[in-house]
Write a protein that holds these residues in place. Structure first.
Motif, PDB file in Angstrom:
ATOM      1  N   ILE A   1       0.841  -1.194   0.000  1.00  0.00           N
ATOM      2  CA  ILE A   1       0.000   0.000   0.000  1.00  0.00           C
ATOM      3  C   ILE A   1       0.877   1.246   0.000  1.00  0.00           C
ATOM      4  O   ILE A   1       0.638   2.204  -0.750  1.00  0.00           O
ATOM      5  N   ILE A   2       1.921   1.229   0.820  1.00  0.00           N
ATOM      6  CA  ILE A   2       2.841   2.370   0.884  1.00  0.00           C
ATOM      7  C   ILE A   2       3.626   2.499  -0.417  1.00  0.00           C
ATOM      8  O   ILE A   2       3.708   3.585  -1.012  1.00  0.00           O
ATOM      9  N   PHE A   3       4.213   1.372  -0.891  1.00  0.00           N
ATOM     10  CA  PHE A   3       5.040   1.404  -2.100  1.00  0.00           C
ATOM     11  C   PHE A   3       4.273   1.976  -3.286  1.00  0.00           C
ATOM     12  O   PHE A   3       4.733   2.888  -3.971  1.00  0.00           O
ATOM     13  N   ARG A   4       3.090   1.400  -3.540  1.00  0.00           N
ATOM     14  CA  ARG A   4       2.319   1.795  -4.722  1.00  0.00           C
ATOM     15  C   ARG A   4       1.810   3.233  -4.598  1.00  0.00           C
ATOM     16  O   ARG A   4       1.824   3.996  -5.571  1.00  0.00           O
ATOM     17  N   SER A   5       1.381   3.624  -3.399  1.00  0.00           N
ATOM     18  CA  SER A   5       0.880   4.986  -3.203  1.00  0.00           C
ATOM     19  C   SER A   5       1.975   6.014  -3.440  1.00  0.00           C
ATOM     20  O   SER A   5       1.740   7.056  -4.068  1.00  0.00           O
ATOM     21  N   VAL A   6       3.187   5.729  -2.949  1.00  0.00           N
ATOM     22  CA  VAL A   6       4.312   6.643  -3.159  1.00  0.00           C
ATOM     23  C   VAL A   6       4.672   6.699  -4.636  1.00  0.00           C
ATOM     24  O   VAL A   6       4.941   7.774  -5.185  1.00  0.00           O
ATOM     25  N   MET A   7       4.637   5.547  -5.310  1.00  0.00           N
ATOM     26  CA  MET A   7       4.924   5.522  -6.737  1.00  0.00           C
ATOM     27  C   MET A   7       3.911   6.358  -7.520  1.00  0.00           C
ATOM     28  O   MET A   7       4.227   6.926  -8.570  1.00  0.00           O
ATOM     29  N   MET A   8       2.689   6.459  -7.003  1.00  0.00           N
ATOM     30  CA  MET A   8       1.651   7.233  -7.666  1.00  0.00           C
ATOM     31  C   MET A   8       1.700   8.715  -7.291  1.00  0.00           C
ATOM     32  O   MET A   8       0.819   9.477  -7.683  1.00  0.00           O
ATOM     33  N   GLY A   9       2.737   9.102  -6.535  1.00  0.00           N
ATOM     34  CA  GLY A   9       2.951  10.523  -6.291  1.00  0.00           C
ATOM     35  C   GLY A   9       2.649  11.013  -4.891  1.00  0.00           C
ATOM     36  O   GLY A   9       2.829  12.203  -4.591  1.00  0.00           O
ATOM     37  N   LYS A  10       2.196  10.127  -4.001  1.00  0.00           N
ATOM     38  CA  LYS A  10       1.911  10.531  -2.631  1.00  0.00           C
ATOM     39  C   LYS A  10       3.188  10.525  -1.800  1.00  0.00           C
ATOM     40  O   LYS A  10       4.137   9.790  -2.091  1.00  0.00           O
ATOM     41  N   THR A  11       3.219  11.346  -0.753  1.00  0.00           N
ATOM     42  CA  THR A  11       4.327  11.291   0.196  1.00  0.00           C
ATOM     43  C   THR A  11       4.131  10.084   1.106  1.00  0.00           C
ATOM     44  O   THR A  11       3.042   9.494   1.152  1.00  0.00           O
ATOM     45  N   TYR A  12       5.177   9.727   1.848  1.00  0.00           N
ATOM     46  CA  TYR A  12       5.028   8.599   2.774  1.00  0.00           C
ATOM     47  C   TYR A  12       3.971   8.916   3.830  1.00  0.00           C
ATOM     48  O   TYR A  12       3.198   8.033   4.229  1.00  0.00           O
ATOM     49  N   LYS A  13       3.913  10.156   4.266  1.00  0.00           N
ATOM     50  CA  LYS A  13       2.909  10.552   5.257  1.00  0.00           C
ATOM     51  C   LYS A  13       1.497  10.392   4.677  1.00  0.00           C
ATOM     52  O   LYS A  13       0.609   9.836   5.327  1.00  0.00           O
ATOM     53  N   GLU A  14       1.306  10.863   3.448  1.00  0.00           N
ATOM     54  CA  GLU A  14      -0.009  10.732   2.810  1.00  0.00           C
ATOM     55  C   GLU A  14      -0.366   9.266   2.588  1.00  0.00           C
ATOM     56  O   GLU A  14      -1.521   8.873   2.770  1.00  0.00           O
ATOM     57  N   ALA A  15       0.629   8.459   2.215  1.00  0.00           N
ATOM     58  CA  ALA A  15       0.387   7.030   1.995  1.00  0.00           C
ATOM     59  C   ALA A  15      -0.053   6.345   3.278  1.00  0.00           C
ATOM     60  O   ALA A  15      -0.975   5.513   3.262  1.00  0.00           O
ATOM     61  N   ARG A  16       0.598   6.694   4.384  1.00  0.00           N
ATOM     62  CA  ARG A  16       0.207   6.093   5.664  1.00  0.00           C
ATOM     63  C   ARG A  16      -1.208   6.515   6.063  1.00  0.00           C
ATOM     64  O   ARG A  16      -1.973   5.714   6.608  1.00  0.00           O
ATOM     65  N   GLU A  17      -1.548   7.768   5.790  1.00  0.00           N
ATOM     66  CA  GLU A  17      -2.893   8.251   6.120  1.00  0.00           C
ATOM     67  C   GLU A  17      -3.966   7.574   5.275  1.00  0.00           C
ATOM     68  O   GLU A  17      -5.086   7.352   5.733  1.00  0.00           O
ATOM     69  N   LEU A  18      -3.619   7.230   4.028  1.00  0.00           N
ATOM     70  CA  LEU A  18      -4.559   6.561   3.136  1.00  0.00           C
ATOM     71  C   LEU A  18      -4.717   5.070   3.445  1.00  0.00           C
ATOM     72  O   LEU A  18      -5.722   4.455   3.080  1.00  0.00           O
TER      73      LEU A  18
END
Length: 247
Positions: free
Chosen positions: A114-131
């Protein structure tokens, strides 16, 4: 304001071992376009001299036979393939659903992916964790998210990939066909989410063989053949050109 501008964009792929007809035809069917040769090197000219403008609010449908260059164009718009020549300018965040599993690691857990793919799609690590909690809930995978993805069934893997890829509304959405994932109940839920993205994104670019989808979801259409533009404009006019050519 989101926008996409292509000016004389071409994409060519060298085939250093393309000495047989069967191999060349296999590559053509995957990338589209046509074969040319320069200085003893064989090339697939997947896109040739594409010029177009896509503005805020546009829903562009791309049609054409297999090998027409549709997937290559989607990958150019997604930033996966750089143009061999010409200029491309994109204003806005692009999310591509041409490959929802891109960037996922089968040895990592569901949570980690979830973190890897979200960051690859342009989110920050903080945003990825929140999502992450919302993505996990949508996937319905529960405790399986603690396990490596390699232990998942194909259906489970696609659930997770789809849940991540559609977790937020992009400025520009690029997709290859309308996709769903999982069993019938999950497909209903995933198609509802996808419809939300289609409604809310600033720009949509969709490639489909289903002309009914192009009619119902698009405001413009692009008809490709052998990597070149055959027609572009209003949906009805372009579909009529396609019908005449294939009558």
């Amino acid at each position: 304001m989101s926008s996409i501008s292509l000016k004389n964009v071409s994409v060519s792929f060298p085939i250093y071992t393309g000495t047989t007809r069967s191999l060349r035809q296999e590559i053509l069917s995957t990338l589209g376009g046509k074969i040319s040769a320069h200085a003893k090197t064989t090339y697939v000219d997947a896109l040739h001299d594409i010029t177009m403008e896509i503005e805020q609010g546009d829903r562009l449908g791309i049609i054409g036979h297999n090998g027409a260059g549709k997937t290559t164009l989607l990958r150019v718009l997604s930033g996966i393939y750089p143009p061999s020549s010409g200029e491309i300018k994109i204003d806005g965040e692009v999310t591509t659903l041409t490959d929802v599993s891109l960037g996922m690691d089968v040895e990592a857990t569901g949570w980690q992916n979830i973190i890897f793919r979200s960051v690859m799609m342009g989110k920050t690590y903080k945003e990825a964790r929140e999502l992450s909690p919302a993505i996990a809930e949508f996937s319905e995978l529960g405790e399986f998210l603690d396990l490596p993805v390699r232990t998942y069934s194909t259906g489970m893997f696609m659930r997770l990939a789809f849940a991540i890829s559609t977790a937020f509304t992009p400025d520009i959405l690029v997709l290859d066909e309308l996709i769903g994932a999982g069993d019938a109940a999950f497909q209903t839920k995933s198609l509802a989410r996808l419809q939300g993205l289609l409604d809310e994104s600033n720009i949509i670019v969709i490639s489909s063989h289903n002309l009914g989808i192009i009619k119902s979801h698009c405001t413009k259409a692009l008809y490709l053949g052998k990597g070149s533009v055959i027609a572009m404009g209003g949906v009805e006019e372009v579909l009529e050109q396609h019908r005449v050519d294939n009558a």
